[in-house]
Write a protein that holds these residues in place. Structure first.
Motif: not given
Length: 174
Positions: A98-110
């Motif tokens: 779950v953390g890795a998925t959040l990290v993936f989308f957070s990099v793109i979103a930020t």
């Protein structure tokens, strides 16, 4: 106090590695965003005002080193923390996947959010050429996220910041 010290050390190391990596590796997409990993960990595993302030401070430290728009990274890391916190309250499990998925989308979103806020939302229409590199950076960051989460968890255990769960105590006591 231990949480502040722990994350301060990890932020200093993360910013140092990102800065050194930028000098060594010519392609920026190959350098993971370690600060986002830390912000996601804060959101998933630590709740309250202090972790939110830490997320803001991590972004502010990033702004101090490399921010062209003061406060923008502080805002983005706070948003990453808040989204991670919200996900952790909605899911029964907050594991490394779950953390890795959040990290993936957070990099793109930020990254896209930074472009939109700094240059106007019209600038998003010309982001096509950077999307492959951005996706690569998000993927690399997500790949190393579980290792960073494990290092953080081990450090928290060593410093006495976390107690074993009741299930772990039951298994250990048998």
């Amino acid at each position: 106090m231990r949480l502040i010290l722990l994350f301060s050390i990890f932020v200093i190391l993360g910013l140092a590695l990102e800065s050194a990596g930028a000098r060594i590796v010519s392609m920026r997409a190959l350098i993971p965003n370690l600060i986002i990993i830390l912000a996601v960990d804060l959101g998933l595993r630590h709740h309250g005002v202090l972790p939110a302030v830490l997320a803001f401070a991590m972004g502010y430290a990033t702004d101090a080193l490399a921010g062209s728009h003061p406060g923008l990274n502080a805002f983005m890391m706070t948003m990453v923390f808040l989204v991670s916190y919200e996900v952790s309250t909605r899911l029964m499990v907050a594991n490394a996947g779950v953390g890795a998925t959040l990290v993936f989308f957070s990099v793109i979103a930020t990254s896209l959010g930074t472009i939109a806020i700094a240059n106007g939302f019209g600038a998003l229409s010309s982001t096509g050429p950077i999307l492959p590199g951005l996706t690569l950076q998000a993927f690399i960051t997500a790949i190393i996220a579980p290792f960073v989460f494990a290092m953080l968890a081990a450090t928290k255990r060593l410093t006495g910041m976390t107690e074993p769960s009741s299930r772990e105590r039951t298994v250990r006591d048998r």
